[in-house]
Write a protein that holds these residues in place. Structure first.
Motif, short mmCIF file in Angstrom:
data_model
loop_
_atom_site.label_atom_id
_atom_site.label_comp_id
_atom_site.label_asym_id
_atom_site.label_seq_id
_atom_site.Cartn_x
_atom_site.Cartn_y
_atom_site.Cartn_z
N THR A 102 0.83 -1.21 0.00
CA THR A 102 0.00 0.00 0.00
C THR A 102 0.86 1.26 0.00
O THR A 102 0.59 2.22 -0.72
N SER A 103 1.92 1.25 0.81
CA SER A 103 2.82 2.41 0.83
C SER A 103 3.48 2.61 -0.52
O SER A 103 3.64 3.75 -1.00
N ALA A 104 3.87 1.49 -1.17
CA ALA A 104 4.50 1.62 -2.49
C ALA A 104 3.54 2.19 -3.52
O ALA A 104 3.91 3.02 -4.35
N VAL A 105 2.27 1.76 -3.45
CA VAL A 105 1.27 2.29 -4.39
C VAL A 105 1.09 3.79 -4.20
O VAL A 105 1.10 4.57 -5.16
N PHE A 106 0.90 4.21 -2.95
CA PHE A 106 0.69 5.64 -2.71
C PHE A 106 1.95 6.45 -2.99
O PHE A 106 1.89 7.61 -3.41
N PHE A 107 3.12 5.85 -2.77
CA PHE A 107 4.36 6.55 -3.12
C PHE A 107 4.45 6.76 -4.63
O PHE A 107 4.85 7.83 -5.10
N ALA A 108 4.07 5.74 -5.41
CA ALA A 108 4.08 5.88 -6.87
C ALA A 108 3.08 6.94 -7.32
O ALA A 108 3.37 7.75 -8.22
N VAL A 109 1.88 6.95 -6.69
CA VAL A 109 0.89 7.96 -7.05
C VAL A 109 1.40 9.37 -6.72
O VAL A 109 1.30 10.30 -7.52
N GLY A 110 1.96 9.54 -5.52
CA GLY A 110 2.50 10.85 -5.16
C GLY A 110 3.64 11.29 -6.05
O GLY A 110 3.73 12.46 -6.44
N THR A 111 4.51 10.34 -6.42
CA THR A 111 5.61 10.67 -7.33
C THR A 111 5.09 11.10 -8.69
O THR A 111 5.59 12.06 -9.29
N GLY A 112 4.07 10.39 -9.18
CA GLY A 112 3.49 10.79 -10.46
C GLY A 112 2.90 12.17 -10.42
O GLY A 112 3.08 12.96 -11.36
N LEU A 113 2.19 12.49 -9.32
CA LEU A 113 1.63 13.84 -9.21
C LEU A 113 2.72 14.90 -9.15
O LEU A 113 2.61 15.96 -9.78
N LEU A 114 3.77 14.64 -8.38
CA LEU A 114 4.87 15.62 -8.29
C LEU A 114 5.54 15.82 -9.65
O LEU A 114 5.86 16.96 -10.04
N LEU A 115 5.78 14.76 -10.39
CA LEU A 115 6.40 14.90 -11.70
C LEU A 115 5.49 15.66 -12.66
O LEU A 115 5.97 16.47 -13.47
N HIS A 116 4.19 15.42 -12.56
CA HIS A 116 3.26 16.15 -13.42
C HIS A 116 3.29 17.64 -13.09
O HIS A 116 3.33 18.48 -13.99
N VAL A 117 3.26 17.98 -11.80
CA VAL A 117 3.31 19.40 -11.41
C VAL A 117 4.63 20.02 -11.84
O VAL A 117 4.68 21.16 -12.32
N ARG A 118 5.72 19.25 -11.70
CA ARG A 118 7.03 19.79 -12.10
C ARG A 118 7.07 20.07 -13.60
O ARG A 118 7.59 21.11 -14.03
N ARG A 119 6.52 19.18 -14.41
CA ARG A 119 6.50 19.42 -15.86
C ARG A 119 5.64 20.65 -16.20
O ARG A 119 6.01 21.43 -17.07
N ALA A 120 4.52 20.79 -15.50
CA ALA A 120 3.67 21.95 -15.77
C ALA A 120 4.38 23.25 -15.40
O ALA A 120 4.33 24.24 -16.16
N LEU A 121 5.06 23.27 -14.25
CA LEU A 121 5.78 24.48 -13.85
C LEU A 121 6.94 24.76 -14.80
O LEU A 121 7.21 25.93 -15.12
N ALA A 122 7.64 23.72 -15.23
CA ALA A 122 8.74 23.93 -16.18
C ALA A 122 8.23 24.48 -17.50
O ALA A 122 8.87 25.35 -18.11
N ARG A 123 7.06 24.02 -17.94
CA ARG A 123 6.48 24.54 -19.18
C ARG A 123 6.11 26.02 -19.03
O ARG A 123 6.37 26.83 -19.92
N GLU A 124 5.53 26.39 -17.89
CA GLU A 124 5.19 27.79 -17.66
C GLU A 124 6.45 28.65 -17.57
O GLU A 124 6.47 29.79 -18.05
N LEU A 125 7.50 28.11 -16.94
CA LEU A 125 8.75 28.87 -16.83
C LEU A 125 9.36 29.11 -18.20
O LEU A 125 9.85 30.21 -18.48
N ARG A 126 9.33 28.11 -19.07
CA ARG A 126 9.85 28.31 -20.43
C ARG A 126 9.06 29.37 -21.16
O ARG A 126 9.63 30.19 -21.87
N GLN A 127 7.73 29.37 -20.98
CA GLN A 127 6.91 30.37 -21.64
C GLN A 127 7.23 31.77 -21.11
O GLN A 127 7.32 32.74 -21.89
#
Length: 396
Positions: free
Chosen positions: A78-103
């Motif tokens: 269960t911890s591994a599943v939620f860790f993977a979900v949290g990591t995916g959300l963090l990577l998604h937010v990071r990509r969105a912020l990097a895209r805004e920064l480039r713009q």
């Protein structure tokens, strides 16, 4: 004759899709969404992915039998599943912020190109190189300004420094540069150009005061009294004669052979803003800029830069070192050498904006300047001889 394109019927193609009929419909919808409005598709994708991650976590917790167990192995899974979900959300937010920064960086780069337009490598026989460093982290432009324009009155140069740095000084930089770019072509005398800059600065400060203090009325008595701009105006004639007007700015250095010395030691006028200009403006003669010689214009941030012990940056010594490395003055090489020494001295921690402009005389012969027969701040009487070495000007 009617020709029919060979292929499977529409229904057959739909059934033959590897994901089935529903997969074919979804794929067509995605392709149409990309074609019609790619921004809407990206926006839907950016909001849909976090929902998918969240739904995955909730589904696992509610529907998976393993998640209902209390054993050590179940908890680890269960911890591994939620860790993977949290990591995916963090990577998604990071990509969105990097895209805004480039713009944002693209927008800032476009603003910089409009405000401080890149100078061409040659203007009317002068080899030119310019660069700046902003003290505000992430900013591309600051409170320093420079421009070089070839006119019928000679090559005219401005170097200035607005009080403060960062985004707050951009409005003043825009007002001064905009006035300079018009005045250098209209005014035959440097003194008239300087007065145009003073009027433009005064209008900008009054408008800024009205915006910041609307209760003061349409004509506030004191437009932002603490604001000022140091300005250095140079005019380099076809014969190499240098004339200058200085309002509180450091004098440029002359690079001649292996020598590094100030262009002149005359006392400058006060900066623009706090005090009005005197009734009579007399230009300062800087002698002649001979072929192969160069001028280094800079803002005071270069000489005021300090290291960890509080020692000021030795700009003349850095210029002398650049001359030893490159006996033939190359403006681009001088810039690289000085900025490298600056960054070593300060370890990259700048306290003020820094701008440096290097101009080398590449003209082979001296062409005597025509006699000036004009009224002060008026128009020049009579035609002027055409330049023998035409080069592209810094006008868009």
């Amino acid at each position: 004759m009617i020709r029919i394109k060979a292929g499977l019927p529409c229904r057959a193609r739909t059934r033959a899709h590897p994901r089935g009929r529903i997969g074919a419909v979804v794929a067509r919808g995605i392709r149409r969404g990309r074609r019609k409005d790619p921004r809407r598709f990206r926006r839907a994708l950016s909001t849909g992915l976090p929902a998918v991650w969240g739904a995955t976590a909730v589904t696992y917790k509610m529907a998976c039998p393993l998640a209902q167990q209390n054993g050590l192995g179940a908890r680890i899974v269960t911890s591994a599943v939620f860790f993977a979900v949290g990591t995916g959300l963090l990577l998604h937010v990071r990509r969105a912020l990097a895209r805004e920064l480039r713009q944002m960086r693209k927008v800032a780069g476009a603003a910089q190109n409009v405000l401080l337009r890149p100078l061409p490598p040659r203007i009317d026989g002068l080899n030119i190189a310019a660069a700046q460093l902003s003290a505000e982290r992430g900013a591309l432009v600051g409170g320093d300004l420079y421009e070089v324009i070839a006119t019928e009155h000679g090559v005219r140069v401005v170097m200035g420094d607005v009080r403060g740095h960062g985004l707050g000084a951009l409005g003043t930089v825009a007002a001064v540069l905009g006035s300079f770019r018009e005045a250098v072509h209209d005014e035959p005398e440097l003194g008239c150009v300087l007065r145009r800059l003073e009027r433009a600065l005064g209008r900008h400060l009054r408008e800024r005061a009205r915006a910041e203090h609307p209760s003061a009325g349409p004509n506030p008595d004191s437009p932002v009294a603490e604001e000022f701009v140091t300005v250095l105006l140079l005019e380099i004639g076809r014969d190499g004669a240098v004339r200058a007007l200085n309002c509180g700015h450091p004098w440029p250095y002359l690079l001649s052979g292996a020598r590094v010395e100030p262009l002149t030691r005359a006392e400058p006028l006060p900066p623009l803003g706090p005090f009005p200009l005197p009734a009579e403006l007399r230009t300062t003669s800087g002698g002649r800029l001979l072929p192969g010689e160069a001028l280094v214009l800079y803002t005071d941030g270069a000489e005021d830069a300090r290291d960890g012990r509080g020692r000021f940056f030795p700009l003349p010594a850095a210029l002398a070192e650049a001359l030893r490395e490159h006996p033939v003055v190359l403006p681009q090489a001088v810039l690289r050498s000085v900025f490298a020494a600056l960054l070593r001295h300060t370890r990259g921690a700048l306290a003020d904006d820094i701008a440096i402009l290097v101009l080398r005389n590449d003209r082979r012969t001296h062409v005597p300047s025509g006699a000036r027969d004009s009224d002060p701040c008026g128009s020049v009487a009579g035609p002027r001889p055409a330049a023998s070495d035409p080069q592209p000007t810094n006008r868009v």
